[in-house]
Each structure stands twice: as C-alpha cells, then as structure tokens.
Design a protein around this motif. Structure first.
Motif, PDB file in Angstrom:
ATOM      1  N   THR A   1      -8.996  -9.201   3.892  1.00  0.00           N
ATOM      2  CA  THR A   1      -7.818  -9.256   3.024  1.00  0.00           C
ATOM      3  C   THR A   1      -6.571  -9.669   3.783  1.00  0.00           C
ATOM      4  O   THR A   1      -5.524  -9.850   3.191  1.00  0.00           O
TER       5      THR A   1
ATOM      6  N   VAL B   1     -10.897  -0.271   5.696  1.00  0.00           N
ATOM      7  CA  VAL B   1     -10.962  -1.727   5.933  1.00  0.00           C
ATOM      8  C   VAL B   1     -12.067  -2.144   6.874  1.00  0.00           C
ATOM      9  O   VAL B   1     -12.523  -3.279   6.826  1.00  0.00           O
TER      10      VAL B   1
ATOM     11  N   GLU C   1     -10.518  -5.965  10.221  1.00  0.00           N
ATOM     12  CA  GLU C   1     -11.259  -5.700   8.993  1.00  0.00           C
ATOM     13  C   GLU C   1     -12.664  -6.268   9.086  1.00  0.00           C
ATOM     14  O   GLU C   1     -12.926  -7.182   9.851  1.00  0.00           O
TER      15      GLU C   1
ATOM     16  N   ILE D   1       0.846  -1.194   0.000  1.00  0.00           N
ATOM     17  CA  ILE D   1       0.000   0.000   0.000  1.00  0.00           C
ATOM     18  C   ILE D   1       0.882   1.245   0.000  1.00  0.00           C
ATOM     19  O   ILE D   1       1.832   1.344   0.783  1.00  0.00           O
TER      20      ILE D   1
ATOM     21  N   LEU E   1     -10.473  -1.244   0.479  1.00  0.00           N
ATOM     22  CA  LEU E   1      -9.244  -1.999   0.280  1.00  0.00           C
ATOM     23  C   LEU E   1      -9.502  -3.247  -0.569  1.00  0.00           C
ATOM     24  O   LEU E   1      -8.705  -3.585  -1.450  1.00  0.00           O
TER      25      LEU E   1
ATOM     26  N   THR F   1      -2.241 -10.304  -1.083  1.00  0.00           N
ATOM     27  CA  THR F   1      -2.603  -9.822   0.254  1.00  0.00           C
ATOM     28  C   THR F   1      -2.041  -8.411   0.389  1.00  0.00           C
ATOM     29  O   THR F   1      -0.837  -8.213   0.213  1.00  0.00           O
ATOM     30  N   PRO F   2      -2.883  -7.441   0.666  1.00  0.00           N
ATOM     31  CA  PRO F   2      -2.349  -6.083   0.791  1.00  0.00           C
ATOM     32  C   PRO F   2      -1.472  -5.988   2.040  1.00  0.00           C
ATOM     33  O   PRO F   2      -1.789  -6.579   3.070  1.00  0.00           O
ATOM     34  N   GLN F   3      -0.382  -5.261   1.927  1.00  0.00           N
ATOM     35  CA  GLN F   3       0.510  -5.091   3.082  1.00  0.00           C
ATOM     36  C   GLN F   3       0.915  -3.646   3.200  1.00  0.00           C
ATOM     37  O   GLN F   3       1.013  -2.935   2.201  1.00  0.00           O
ATOM     38  N   VAL F   4       1.159  -3.223   4.439  1.00  0.00           N
ATOM     39  CA  VAL F   4       1.544  -1.835   4.655  1.00  0.00           C
ATOM     40  C   VAL F   4       2.943  -1.742   5.277  1.00  0.00           C
ATOM     41  O   VAL F   4       3.557  -0.702   5.290  1.00  0.00           O
TER      42      VAL F   4
ATOM     43  N   LEU G   1      -4.917  -7.762   5.892  1.00  0.00           N
ATOM     44  CA  LEU G   1      -4.002  -6.648   6.155  1.00  0.00           C
ATOM     45  C   LEU G   1      -3.636  -6.751   7.628  1.00  0.00           C
ATOM     46  O   LEU G   1      -4.508  -6.778   8.483  1.00  0.00           O
ATOM     47  N   SER G   2      -2.330  -6.837   7.920  1.00  0.00           N
ATOM     48  CA  SER G   2      -1.956  -7.251   9.276  1.00  0.00           C
ATOM     49  C   SER G   2      -2.191  -6.182  10.337  1.00  0.00           C
ATOM     50  O   SER G   2      -2.162  -6.483  11.518  1.00  0.00           O
TER      51      SER G   2
END
Lengths: 699, 384
Positions: free
Chosen positions: A420, A327, A427, A288, A466, A483-486, A422-423
C-alpha cells in the motif's frame, strides 16, 4: 698588580677577548633560535598551542518528538541518570570504588567482573573518557551514591536524554524504537559529508523501524559544537571560558501522526484476542487513526535497555511480537473478500444485482462438492442476500462463471496484491492468485476448482489488514483507493509547520452509484438486519456497514471439528471489516483476531466499540479531530491533489525480497505462519500435522 | 682569617654585575608567581627566601679575603667529592636519580656545590702550576692532573645520573683548561675528538642500518637518555612519548610570539602541559607569557653578568682570582646555554636549571656563592 696589565698575566688578555666573544656568540645563537621559534614559526606553534588547549565537544541536538494528531506526545526524551567512570581519574578503583559501588547498587559477581574488565581494558585516550557503568539510576540509588561521591574521584552521575515511549506496547510497531548505530552503518551513513546532517559517532542511537526509522533524518536535528579548555591530563577546566562562539545545536523536528491516541487506547483495550490487528482509517483521506498489532513489544526495553534474556524471549515467542501484523503479515481474507468477487461479477455483465443463484448447501464441480456454511442451504440468493447471509454457493457460482482472472483484476484495482506504500514500515504485498500465478506456483497448474476457493477469499488469496482497510474505505467512499498514511505533518521544535502531507489518491475504481448503493445496503444488512452475520456490531445511533470473515487456516478433514477442539495455531482467523456511518463513512475499522474463530463473534464487537468511541470522541471534541483540526479536507475527486503513485512495489527498506513473500509458497493452503520466511522456530516448536487437503471450503 | 674593610673595596666592587644579578633574580621570582599559580603550590615565597639566603651567602663569601679560600680550595674540593660519594649511600632517589640529601625539610643537591668546588680546585691548580711563556702551554702529559681534577667529580655526577650537570661541568672544565692555554697538538686532538664524537652520534642515531645495528655508545645509555638524544635528532617523531617535553616546550616558546600571551595568561603553563615548568623548563614560561622582546632582555641581562664576570677576571689581582672568575662565568654561561638550548629544541633534553630563574634553593645558593666569589675578587683587586 692587575692580571691584564702585569707581565705574569699579559698573555691572558687576548684570551679574555676570545672568551667574551665566545659567550656573546653563544647568547646570539640562542637569540637567533628564539627568533626562529617565536617570530618566524609563531603561527605554527600558536595553532599547536590552541590544539592542545581546546577540545571539541559535541552538543547533542535534542531529538524531535512524535505526537498524535491532537499534539499528545507519543515519543519523547526523558532524562536518564547514568553512572560514568573515567578510568584515568579513578583512584583506588579496584580496591575501594568498585567494591563500594557494587554494594550500593547490588551488582552481582558477574556484573562487577564485567565492569572491572571494561575499566581495565581502557587504554590510551580511552582512559580519559567516561564510560557508562550503569544506566538509569533511580532516585534512591542516586542518593546513595551522591552521599559518597566526594570520597571518590573519576565517578560522576550524568544526566543524559533518553528516548521514552510513554505508550509502551501500544503503537510500538508504528513508532519503532532506537538502538546503537553499528560500525558498518557508521561507515555507510557518514560517507559523503553533508552540512545539513551531522555525522553519527560510535554510541549514537539510530531509529529502528516505524516512524523512528523512516523519519530518522527529520527527528534527529543537527548537533552543535563547543570548545572546552582541557589541561594536560585531559581534565576539563570549567572555570576557564573560551572565546569561541558555541555552535548551537538545532533540535530535531517533531513528527505529527494522524493517530488519535484516545482511539488507539480504546482499540488496544477492546482488542479481543491474543494476536492480530486493528486498523482504523479515515476513508475520505486514507489517514490512519489507530493501528493495533498484537502481541506487541515495549520500545522502552529495546531502546538500549534490553538484556540478552529479554531479547531471547522476544525472538523465541511463538506469537512473534516483533512482526507488524497490520502490514507485514498476510492472511486469507475469508468472506470479507466476497465483495471483490461481487464487484467483478457485476462488472463482467454475467450477473446483475437481481441474478439469483439457488443454494442447496453445496456446489458441485466435476466430481467434488464445495460445501456452503449452512449445510441445509440458503435457498435462492440474490446479490444482497448472498452478502448479508454470506452464502458461499452464490460466490462459487459467480467465480465459476466469470473466472479467476476477473476476480484478480478487481482485487488489484481495490489495492490488494500489492504494497500500500505506507511510508513507515516494510510491507508484504499479499497474494492475489490468477491463472498465471497458479500455473507458476501450483503443482499441476491452474485447475477450475481454484477459482471457487478464490471467490470466497480462501485458497491462495492473502491480504494484510491494512490492505483490507484500504479496500473497505474504497467500498464505502464510492471507489476511491487511497494510499494509507500515518504521518500528517512535520513541525519544527517551536511548533511551526514545515511539511504537511496531503491525501494521496491512488485511483478511482469503476463503481457505479447503483453498485455502490447495493454494496452499502448489503453491508448495512449484515449488521442491522435479521439474518446478518454481524449483529454484534450494531450500534444505537450509528449505522454501521460491515462484513464478517472467518478464514480457515487449515483445510478441513472429513470430520468437522469445533474451533475449540483444534490446536491454537490451526484455528480460524476472525475478521470484521466495517465503515460508518454507512451512507457517508467517516471511519473504517478492520479487526483481525488470529486463531479465534467466527468473525461475527470474535471480531465484530471490537470494531463496534472502536466505531462507538470514534463518534463519542467526535461529539466531545465538536469535530472529528479535536482542537486545532480545521475540519476534514474537502475531497472532490477533481480538486484532490493526486500524487502519482508508483506501480506498487515493496518498500526499498529493508530488503524487499526478505519481507515480501516469495511468489511461490510451496503449499499455499497451509498455515501462513508456517509459510512466512524469516520466521524460523515455529515449524520446529509447534509441529503442524497437515492433513492432505480434501477439496472443501466452508465459511 | 682576616676580615679587613677598606673604602676602596666598595668602589671597586662589581656593582653592575650585582645589579644585573639581582634584577634577574627578581624577574625570576616574578616569573615564578605565574609559573606556580593556582592550582599549583605557590613557590615565589620560598624562592624569595632562597634569594635572601643567597644574598647572605654573597655577603658571607665576599666578606673575607679570597686568599683564605685559595688555601682551602683542596679541602673544599675533597669535601664535595666526599659528599658525592656519600650520596651513593645516603642519597634520596627522586625521578630516577640519586641527587639529593634530605635534611629535615631541606633537600640539598651536592652536585650544585661540586661545580664551585671544581672551579676553585682548577683555579688553585692553574695558579700553582703557572709557568711563564710558551713553556706554560699544556701538552698531553701535563694535562693529566687537570683532566683528573675534572674527571672524578664529573663521573660521580654522571652516575647519579645527572647528565645535564655532568655535561655542563665538562664544558666548564674544558673552558678553564683552554683558557689556561694548551699546545696546538691538544687542540688538534680535541678537534679530532669532536669529529669522532659527531661520527659516533651519526652512526648510532642518524645512519640507517639493517639489524643488528652496530652502535658505539647508544647501548650503554639509559633508556630515557637514549630517547632524548634520538628525539633531539628527530624532533617530529613520538610527540606523545619521548619527544613530548621537547615538543610542548617548543609550542610554549613558539606561541609566545613577539610580545607574549601575558603574565599568568600562558596556556601551556596554566594547563600544565609542561612538567618541571618551574624548574628546568622555567624559560618556556617566560617565553610564552612575555614574548621574544623580553626574552632578548633576559639574554641581555645574562650577557651583562657574563661580561661583568669576565671584567672581574680581567681586573683580578692574581692568577687564582682570574681563574675563579673565568670558571664561574663559564659555569653560568654553559648552564644558560644548555638550558635555553634545551627548551628551544637546539640541544637534547638534559636536567639542568636556568641560573637565577629556576626554582630551587641549591641552584640559587650555588649561583649566589659564585657571585659572592666574583664580588670578593672584584672588590679586592687593589688590595694586596
């Protein structure tokens, strides 16, 4: 005549012997007791004397920073000058010191009374511990107090590290905030001794939400310890060094995000409405780049500096600033969902790209008519045109033919309907309805009309911004769902990389090159061709592919009202989902502007601005990601480190049941705001007079 | 009052006793330098001055024949009693006790001088009341006067309240009476009294009773006195409260070890864990910093002083001199025993100074007057 010898005193002689013997015996008893204390029990008393003399002092480990992908600091610690008072050493506290402080610091009567009560309440060992009387003295206040400090005892100005969020409202939901650990958490977190982690103690801060929470153990570091000499009154003797080696504190590690602070700033700047979200991600990796959720809050305020009035204002705000809209909130996707229907239709075999459906302005099923946005009708539509013009009738027909379960299957493949993973945040999974869902949830069970609403992203379909970004990334990159990650990596305080996060491919969906080409071409046409719905997203030198969406919040009554004629919370949500460059996308942008109206007007320009900024930054940096970026990881499906992704379940923290929507919203067509549990107050504050739904859906 | 000087007086003066006294007082000042180190107010200068005054007192007291003092014993005794009574009206209260007269910058503690007055009175009485042979042994009836001689000042000191000094006077008086010889019936009575006292102590403090508790003496005591006795019998309880002193003192002594932490390096001392460390608890400073071996040295010095005193008594030319010397020896012994016993947890905590070591003018002066009397008696043993 000597007493010992003469007759008169002769009888005294033996008594002298007795007395002398007695004296010596007495001294011998004393010597014996001394031997017992000083030689036999020496170790015991030495330990006690050491206990007496030294106090263990915790050396706090500095908490790690949170940085953007280029190393710009997003969260840091700054010094806070706190005024502390040690009750035991404070002389003339109530008569002199506190009244003078009250005057210098402009305390009102209640503040002063509260502080006085706290000082009076201190008992026993507490009296020897400094209590914080006021945090964050400014330079002016410090000066005023410093001048008088020598007149008082027991008053000190202490410099303590305090968490600082220089970006304020921006990215707040993703970064999180901190506040004091609760008694219950203390017990839970300190259970089970760990060498690696130092225990929490009362007054410690702990990360809440976002990266601060999910990376609490990474950021926290390990406290050190030092011994100080204290005298009988508990005063620290600074001039007396101890011979014990100090256990150095190990600073917390830094967390480097994939966020680009400049792109984030631009997204924040161009966000057009009051509430909503912008998600920017890299379709090649799922990382992201920017994450806007509006309205937001200032973590600086929530981190130990919040007053009860401010907290009340936050929780009473009908727009609910604490909700992470990217999210943790889901919305009807509207027309942005039509590509799911299209893919499902093509995969069903019943439709080819060239299959034509005639649009007369409505679609009749049973005895009801579903209207198209264009009342006079689009005429004959093939796949390309239907997407470009966003013709509802084409997709009504498609849904009617292939059925709701085919659409749901395609949607789930694209990552909708499940978290998703997102850690960093809890969500909601969204809702992808199928026959089973409707039989379970809708009174009367599944009826044929429901597929028509689902086909155009209305009805019970709900997605998070997201999820939509992940889906459009997959559409743009040829079917790879990431998998979306930030968080990109974890660094030690000295900058050494400790852990690097690789892109996580969830699945490659079924999408032929022809289908991919069709979708890209159609989405390009939406933006760039005459008759497309998103001409406002056109850019001079970049080809943008995108899709608008205008999601109805209310089912329409008989009279069609203009958006501005509706109360705020009943207006349509504007969506725009895009990727660019269209043929080899580097960036995906999803804009959701709540209750603002038409997606092409209220969301597309913001997306265009973000995309434009992305390429401007890319040009100025020489690469997309600035200095220190070794180029985008080469993603070949075969070589990609595929991290197996668990079947999509909600994140374990906090209680998933609380955040994930119940599978059965009582009335899925109603405003979502009113439906989301845990959002009390809205129904009462803003009564939504729901019109009984006539079965008509329009985009 | 004749001041007669002869050569023999110098040769028969108890030089060993004097040397031991001076050595102990010197050690006391050396120890005070450490005990009153910064940030405390330094006290060794004042203590040196008191020692100098004390030495003058030794010379002064030794200068004229003690038979003059023998004649003056009754007025001295009565004057001291008067001072104690006057204390009730003009006394200065500090730390909960009316024990001091304030004269300008000086604070005088009459009880310190009462001890000497009492010893002189006993000596005078036992000298005048002498009957040779078995006849001379004191029975109950004849003990009335000696008991009264002790009882009046002891009660006056007790009501100040100064339990430590009162106890030490009881022991001194008892030593003198026993030294004057009592009948075996009296000895039996004392034995019974001791057993009874132990019984009372056991009943009031040790025996586990259900409420309401039946106590004999306990409810008459002041709260801090009661706490000290209870703390003495149960040293591991209430370490932050009543047993704080006892425990901190034992920690100081015990952590001294064989050789001590070093002069000015005592942590219990330096960090002020012991209040009164320069007066009643001075021995804990010595023990902590100097260690067990030098504690033995100090006890040895006291032994020299005590045996020297007994030597003077043994060689005294008359019964009065012998009893004065025995009385002073007993006084010093009981003070040393009570003080060190208290500092090491053997005895309950009572306020009492350690002769020649504790800081304080009155204490120093009374000990030096006693030494002066010993010198006086010793140097005149051949003078008739």
């Amino acid at each position: 005549m000597e007493l010992g010898r003469n007759t008169e005193g002769r009888e005294l002689r033996t008594r002298f012997l007795w007395l002398g013997g007695f004296f010596l015996l007495g001294l011998f008893v004393l010597a014996l007791n001394l031997y017992r204390l000083m030689v036999v029990r020496y170790d015991e008393f030495t330990a006690l004397s050491t206990d007496n003399q030294f106090k263990d002092v915790r050396v706090r480990a500095p908490r790690g920073q949170i940085k953007d992908r280029r190393g710009e600091v997003l969260v840091d610690s700054r010094p806070s000058y706190d005024l502390t008072l040690t009750p035991a050493f404070c002389q003339k506290c109530f008569t002199d010191v506190l009244p003078q402080l009250a005057e210098l610091l402009n305390w009102d009567e209640t503040t002063r009374a509260a502080i006085e009560a706290r000082v009076r309440a201190a008992h026993g060992p507490q009296r020897y511990q400094g209590m914080v009387v006021q945090v964050d003295l400014d330079a002016d206040e410090r000066d005023r107090i410093n001048v008088r400090l020598h007149l008082w005892s027991g008053i000190e100005i202490e410099k303590v590290p305090h968490r600082y969020y220089p970006t304020h409202d921006a990215l707040a939901h993703a970064l999180g905030y901190m506040n004091e650990v609760t008694q219950e958490e203390l017990v839970r977190l300190n259970a089970g001794k760990s060498v690696e982690r130092s225990p929490y103690s009362l007054g410690d801060y702990i990360g809440r939400r976002g990266v601060e929470r999910s990376f609490e153990n990474t950021l926290r570091g390990r406290d050190g310890a030092r011994k100080e000499v204290v005298n009988a009154r508990g005063e620290v003797m600074r001039d007396q060094p101890t011979n014990f080696p100090e256990v150095q504190a190990r600073p917390g590690n830094s967390v480097v995000l994939s966020i680009d602070a400049r792109l984030q700033a631009e997204a924040e700047r161009v966000f057009p409405g009051q509430a909503g979200s912008i998600v920017v991600l890299d379709p090649k990796t799922g990382f992201i780049l920017a994450l806007v959720s509006r309205p937001s809050f200032d973590p600086n305020m929530l981190t130990g500096r919040v007053s009860s009035q401010q907290l009340a204002r936050l929780s009473r705000d009908p727009l609910q600033p604490m909700v992470f809209r990217a999210v943790a909130e889901h919305y009807h996707p509207g027309s942005t969902f039509k590509l799911v229907t299209l893919l499902a239709g093509l995969h069903s075999g019943a439709f080819t790209p060239n299959t034509t459906v005639n649009c007369p302005g409505g679609y009749r099923l049973g005895n009801r008519t579903w209207r198209c946005d264009l009342e006079r009708g689009h005429g004959p539509m093939d796949a390309h045109n239907a997407v470009q013009r966003s013709c509802d009738v084409y997709f009504y027909r498609m849904g009617d033919v292939i059925g709701i379960d085919a659409i749901a299957k395609e949607a789930r493949a694209l990552g909708l309907g499940a978290v998703t993973n997102l850690s960093i945040a809890a969500e909601v999974p969204g809702i992808i309805p199928d026959t089973g869902y409707h039989n379970r949830v809708t009174p009367g069970g599944y009826t044929k009309g429901m597929v028509l609403n689902t086909a155009i992203g209305q009805g019970d379909v709900n997605v998070t911004p997201l999820q939509l970004a992940v889906m459009y990334a997959a559409l743009g990159n040829g079917g790879k769902v990431f998998t979306p990650q930030v968080v990109r990596r974890v660094e030690s305080a000295s900058g050494e990389v400790l852990e690097e996060f690789a892109p996580k491919l969830v699945r490659q969906i079924e999408m032929s090159p022809e289908e991919h080409a069709l979708i890209v071409a159609a989405l390009k046409a939406v933006v760039h061709d005459p008759g497309g719905t998103a001409s406002r997203a056109r850019l001079k030198d970049v080809v943008v592919a995108g899709k608008t969406g205008t999601a109805q919040v209310m089912r329409l009554g008989a009279v069609r009202l203009k958006n501005y004629q509706l109360p705020y919370l009943e207006r349509d949500h504007a969506w725009f989902a895009a990727f660019a460059p269209a043929d080899d996308p580097e960036v995906v942008v999803v804009v959701l502007n709540e209750h603002s109206g038409f997606g092409g007007r209220e969301a597309a320009p913001a997306a265009a601005a973000v995309i434009s900024k992305y390429f401007e930054l890319k040009r100025s940096d020489g690469s997309a990601f600035g200095p220190g970026w070794q180029g985008p990881p080469v993603v070949k499906p075969a070589a990609l480190p595929i991290v197996p992704v668990a079947p999509p379940t909600a994140l374990p923290v906090p209680e998933p049941a609380q955040l994930a929507l119940p599978a059965a919203p009582p009335d899925a067509g109603r405003s979502q705001l009113a439906d989301v549990p845990g959002r009390p107050g809205l129904d009462g504050a803003l009564p939504l007079n729901l019109v009984p739904p006539p079965a008509e859906q329009v985009d | 009052m004749a001041v007669r000087v002869e050569r023999r007086m110098f040769t028969s003066a108890p030089w060993g006793l004097l040397a031991a006294t001076l050595l102990t007082a010197g050690i006391g000042i050396y120890n005070l330098v450490s005990a009153s180190r910064p940030p405390n107010h330094p006290l060794w200068g004042a203590q040196s001055a008191y020692l100098a005054i004390g030495l003058l007192a030794v010379v002064g007291v030794a200068a004229f024949d003690y038979r003059f003092i023998q004649r003056m014993a009754v007025p001295i005794y009565l004057l001291n009693i008067g001072a104690l009574v006057a204390l009730k009206f003009f006394g200065h209260t500090a730390k909960g006790a009316e024990s001091w007269f304030v004269l300008g910058p000086l604070r005088v503690q009459p009880a310190e001088f009462m001890k000497i007055g009492m010893v002189l009175m006993y000596a005078r009485f036992f000298n005048d009341d002498y009957r040779p042979g078995k006849e001379g042994h004191y029975g109950f009836l004849r003990l009335a006067i000696p008991v009264l001689i002790g009882l009046v000042p002891i009660l006056l000191v007790l009501v100040q309240p100064d339990l430590g000094t009162a106890l030490m006077m009881v022991f001194t008086a008892a030593t003198l009476i026993l030294f004057a010889r009592v009948r075996w019936t009296v000895l039996v009575a004392i034995g019974v009294a001791l057993v009874f006292g132990t019984g009372v102590l056991w009943n009031d403090y040790v025996r586990v009773q259900s409420e309401p508790k039946f106590t004999v003496v306990r409810h008459h005591l002041k709260k801090h006195q009661d706490g000290r006795i209870a703390g003495w019998l149960e040293p591991q309880t209430d370490l932050k409260g009543t047993n704080y002193h006892a425990m901190q003192s034992k920690i100081a002594v015990g952590s001294g070890g064989m050789t001590g932490k070093g002069w000015k390096d005592g942590t219990q001392t330096g960090l002020r864990y012991l209040p009164e460390q320069h007066t009643d608890f001075i021995f804990s400073v010595w023990a902590e910093e100097q260690g067990f071996l030098r504690c033995l040295l100090l006890l040895l010095l006291y032994a020299v002083i005590l045996l020297g005193s007994l030597g003077v008594a043994y060689g005294a030319r008359d019964r009065f001199g012998a009893f004065v010397a025995v009385g002073i020896a007993a006084m010093i012994f009981w003070q040393v025993f009570e003080n060190i016993g208290m500092v090491t947890g053997l005895l309950p905590i009572t306020g009492i100074t350690l002769p020649l070591m504790s800081y304080g003018g009155s204490s120093m002066l009374s000990v030096m007057i006693g030494i002066g009397l010993l010198v006086n008696i010793g140097m005149r043993r051949y003078i008739f």
